[in-house]
Write a protein that holds these residues in place. Structure first.
Motif, PDB file in Angstrom:
ATOM      1  N   ALA A  16       3.459   3.756  13.356  1.00  0.00           N
ATOM      2  CA  ALA A  16       3.232   3.504  11.932  1.00  0.00           C
ATOM      3  C   ALA A  16       4.465   2.979  11.215  1.00  0.00           C
ATOM      4  N   ILE A  17       4.197   2.364  10.083  1.00  0.00           N
ATOM      5  CA  ILE A  17       5.212   1.945   9.118  1.00  0.00           C
ATOM      6  C   ILE A  17       4.889   2.682   7.833  1.00  0.00           C
ATOM      7  N   VAL A  18       5.888   3.332   7.244  1.00  0.00           N
ATOM      8  CA  VAL A  18       5.714   4.029   5.969  1.00  0.00           C
ATOM      9  C   VAL A  18       6.728   3.454   5.000  1.00  0.00           C
ATOM     10  N   GLU A  19       6.237   2.983   3.859  1.00  0.00           N
ATOM     11  CA  GLU A  19       7.094   2.392   2.835  1.00  0.00           C
ATOM     12  C   GLU A  19       6.848   3.124   1.524  1.00  0.00           C
ATOM     13  N   VAL A  20       7.923   3.411   0.782  1.00  0.00           N
ATOM     14  CA  VAL A  20       7.825   3.999  -0.552  1.00  0.00           C
ATOM     15  C   VAL A  20       8.621   3.140  -1.516  1.00  0.00           C
ATOM     16  N   HIS A  21       8.176   3.105  -2.780  1.00  0.00           N
ATOM     17  CA  HIS A  21       8.883   2.323  -3.795  1.00  0.00           C
ATOM     18  C   HIS A  21       8.564   2.867  -5.176  1.00  0.00           C
ATOM     19  N   GLU A  22       9.383   2.464  -6.142  1.00  0.00           N
ATOM     20  CA  GLU A  22       9.159   2.822  -7.542  1.00  0.00           C
ATOM     21  C   GLU A  22       8.168   1.849  -8.168  1.00  0.00           C
ATOM     22  N   SER A  23       7.417   2.369  -9.104  1.00  0.00           N
ATOM     23  CA  SER A  23       6.584   1.498  -9.930  1.00  0.00           C
ATOM     24  C   SER A  23       7.501   0.639 -10.793  1.00  0.00           C
ATOM     25  N   PRO A  24       7.135  -0.610 -11.056  1.00  0.00           N
ATOM     26  CA  PRO A  24       7.963  -1.430 -11.943  1.00  0.00           C
ATOM     27  C   PRO A  24       7.798  -1.057 -13.418  1.00  0.00           C
ATOM     28  N   TRP A  25       6.824  -0.205 -13.735  1.00  0.00           N
ATOM     29  CA  TRP A  25       6.516   0.092 -15.133  1.00  0.00           C
ATOM     30  C   TRP A  25       6.795   1.524 -15.552  1.00  0.00           C
ATOM     31  N   SER A  26       6.887   2.462 -14.600  1.00  0.00           N
ATOM     32  CA  SER A  26       7.100   3.865 -14.973  1.00  0.00           C
ATOM     33  C   SER A  26       7.751   4.604 -13.809  1.00  0.00           C
ATOM     34  N   ALA A  27       8.148   5.841 -14.049  1.00  0.00           N
ATOM     35  CA  ALA A  27       8.832   6.651 -13.043  1.00  0.00           C
ATOM     36  C   ALA A  27       7.809   7.258 -12.085  1.00  0.00           C
ATOM     37  N   LYS A  28       7.233   6.417 -11.244  1.00  0.00           N
ATOM     38  CA  LYS A  28       6.249   6.851 -10.263  1.00  0.00           C
ATOM     39  C   LYS A  28       6.591   6.253  -8.902  1.00  0.00           C
ATOM     40  N   ILE A  29       6.331   7.043  -7.862  1.00  0.00           N
ATOM     41  CA  ILE A  29       6.570   6.620  -6.487  1.00  0.00           C
ATOM     42  C   ILE A  29       5.228   6.281  -5.845  1.00  0.00           C
ATOM     43  N   TRP A  30       5.178   5.130  -5.197  1.00  0.00           N
ATOM     44  CA  TRP A  30       3.985   4.675  -4.489  1.00  0.00           C
ATOM     45  C   TRP A  30       4.303   4.607  -3.005  1.00  0.00           C
ATOM     46  N   CYS A  31       3.285   4.780  -2.170  1.00  0.00           N
ATOM     47  CA  CYS A  31       3.451   4.810  -0.717  1.00  0.00           C
ATOM     48  C   CYS A  31       2.499   3.813  -0.073  1.00  0.00           C
ATOM     49  N   ASN A  32       2.998   3.079   0.885  1.00  0.00           N
ATOM     50  CA  ASN A  32       2.191   2.168   1.704  1.00  0.00           C
ATOM     51  C   ASN A  32       2.285   2.612   3.149  1.00  0.00           C
ATOM     52  N   LEU A  33       1.141   2.677   3.795  1.00  0.00           N
ATOM     53  CA  LEU A  33       1.083   2.983   5.211  1.00  0.00           C
ATOM     54  C   LEU A  33       0.622   1.721   5.927  1.00  0.00           C
ATOM     55  N   GLY A  34       1.232   1.419   7.030  1.00  0.00           N
ATOM     56  CA  GLY A  34       0.849   0.221   7.772  1.00  0.00           C
ATOM     57  C   GLY A  34       1.141   0.369   9.243  1.00  0.00           C
ATOM     58  N   ARG A  35       0.816  -0.684   9.975  1.00  0.00           N
ATOM     59  CA  ARG A  35       1.118  -0.740  11.397  1.00  0.00           C
ATOM     60  C   ARG A  35       1.526  -2.162  11.726  1.00  0.00           C
ATOM     61  N   LEU A  36       2.243  -2.308  12.810  1.00  0.00           N
ATOM     62  CA  LEU A  36       2.680  -3.622  13.263  1.00  0.00           C
ATOM     63  C   LEU A  36       1.644  -4.185  14.219  1.00  0.00           C
ATOM     64  N   ASP A  37       1.140  -5.370  13.917  1.00  0.00           N
ATOM     65  CA  ASP A  37       0.240  -6.073  14.826  1.00  0.00           C
ATOM     66  C   ASP A  37       1.114  -6.748  15.874  1.00  0.00           C
ATOM     67  N   GLU A  38       1.089  -6.238  17.085  1.00  0.00           N
ATOM     68  CA  GLU A  38       1.988  -6.732  18.129  1.00  0.00           C
ATOM     69  C   GLU A  38       1.663  -8.140  18.591  1.00  0.00           C
ATOM     70  N   ASP A  39       0.438  -8.597  18.358  1.00  0.00           N
ATOM     71  CA  ASP A  39       0.080  -9.965  18.746  1.00  0.00           C
ATOM     72  C   ASP A  39       0.684 -10.998  17.803  1.00  0.00           C
ATOM     73  N   THR A  40       0.749 -10.660  16.520  1.00  0.00           N
ATOM     74  CA  THR A  40       1.240 -11.621  15.525  1.00  0.00           C
ATOM     75  C   THR A  40       2.580 -11.230  14.908  1.00  0.00           C
ATOM     76  N   ASP A  41       3.078 -10.029  15.219  1.00  0.00           N
ATOM     77  CA  ASP A  41       4.292  -9.479  14.605  1.00  0.00           C
ATOM     78  C   ASP A  41       4.156  -9.341  13.098  1.00  0.00           C
ATOM     79  N   ALA A  42       2.938  -9.263  12.598  1.00  0.00           N
ATOM     80  CA  ALA A  42       2.685  -9.090  11.163  1.00  0.00           C
ATOM     81  C   ALA A  42       2.425  -7.617  10.861  1.00  0.00           C
ATOM     82  N   ILE A  43       2.720  -7.224   9.632  1.00  0.00           N
ATOM     83  CA  ILE A  43       2.424  -5.874   9.187  1.00  0.00           C
ATOM     84  C   ILE A  43       1.006  -5.857   8.621  1.00  0.00           C
ATOM     85  N   VAL A  44       0.214  -4.907   9.069  1.00  0.00           N
ATOM     86  CA  VAL A  44      -1.131  -4.708   8.548  1.00  0.00           C
ATOM     87  C   VAL A  44      -1.069  -3.482   7.639  1.00  0.00           C
ATOM     88  N   TRP A  45      -1.068  -3.715   6.333  1.00  0.00           N
ATOM     89  CA  TRP A  45      -0.968  -2.628   5.360  1.00  0.00           C
ATOM     90  C   TRP A  45      -2.335  -1.994   5.145  1.00  0.00           C
TER      91      TRP A  45
END
Length: 186
Positions: A16-45
């Motif tokens: 898995a890939i786990v990404e966290v970031h701040e909202s651009p508008w308020s003090a909130k944390i958002w999380c994205n979960l994804g995986r790496l597609d090994e055939d294309t080297d692309a992230i599938v969020w």
């Protein structure tokens, strides 16, 4: 583009890939979960989901799919963590838990569930460190935070039995690094 936000932080393991970031508008944390597609080297969020109130997030994941997220508060200097476990239905998170005061926290996680956190003290000129071990959805800390060095904006990573910590000088534009062996503190 995978989301809108600021101050992203990312971690990955073989599953898995786990990404966290701040909202651009308020003090909130958002999380994205994804995986790496090994055939294309692309992230599938798999979606952008609200995680917690806060700023300056940091994230770590180990091979056992344990996850630790650290973050600051917009209104005070309190630092909180959340422990999560990645399963078939996404991430199951424990509650936000206070662990210190400061800013710019960074977290690393060993395969055995040992947690290393480094952060700026409230004086913005001192780097503190804490060690612990995941116990369910919380961290069993091995004592209080300890003064590590003078400096600011620390970051930590680990692999096997070694950890590396980097930070900027508190007075100059110099960058400092150090290594340490990770001892079993349980």
């Amino acid at each position: 583009k995978y989301a809108s936000g600021e101050a992203p932080c990312v971690a990955m393991n073989r599953q898995a890939i786990v990404e966290v970031h701040e909202s651009p508008w308020s003090a909130k944390i958002w999380c994205n979960l994804g995986r790496l597609d090994e055939d294309t080297d692309a992230i599938v969020w798999q979606g952008n989901t609200y995680l917690d109130a806060g700023i300056q997030p940091g994230i770590a994941i180990n091979a056992q799919n344990d996850i630790v997220m650290v973050r600051g508060n917009a209104s005070d200097s309190n630092l909180h963590y959340r422990v999560g476990k990645l399963g078939l239905n996404g991430i199951s998170w424990g509650p936000p838990t206070l662990y210190g005061a400061g800013s710019h926290a960074s977290v690393a996680l060993t395969a055995e569930g040992e947690v290393i956190v480094v952060y700026e003290d409230t004086d913005q000129k001192t780097v503190l460190q804490r060690f612990g071990r995941i116990r369910g959805k919380s961290i069993d800390w091995a004592g209080e935070a300890l003064h590590f060095d003078d400096g600011a904006r620390p970051s930590v990573a680990c692999n096997g039995g070694m950890a590396i910590q980097v930070h900027q000088s508190e007075n100059f534009s110099a960058l400092w690094a150090s290594t340490s062996r990770i001892a079993d503190r349980s």
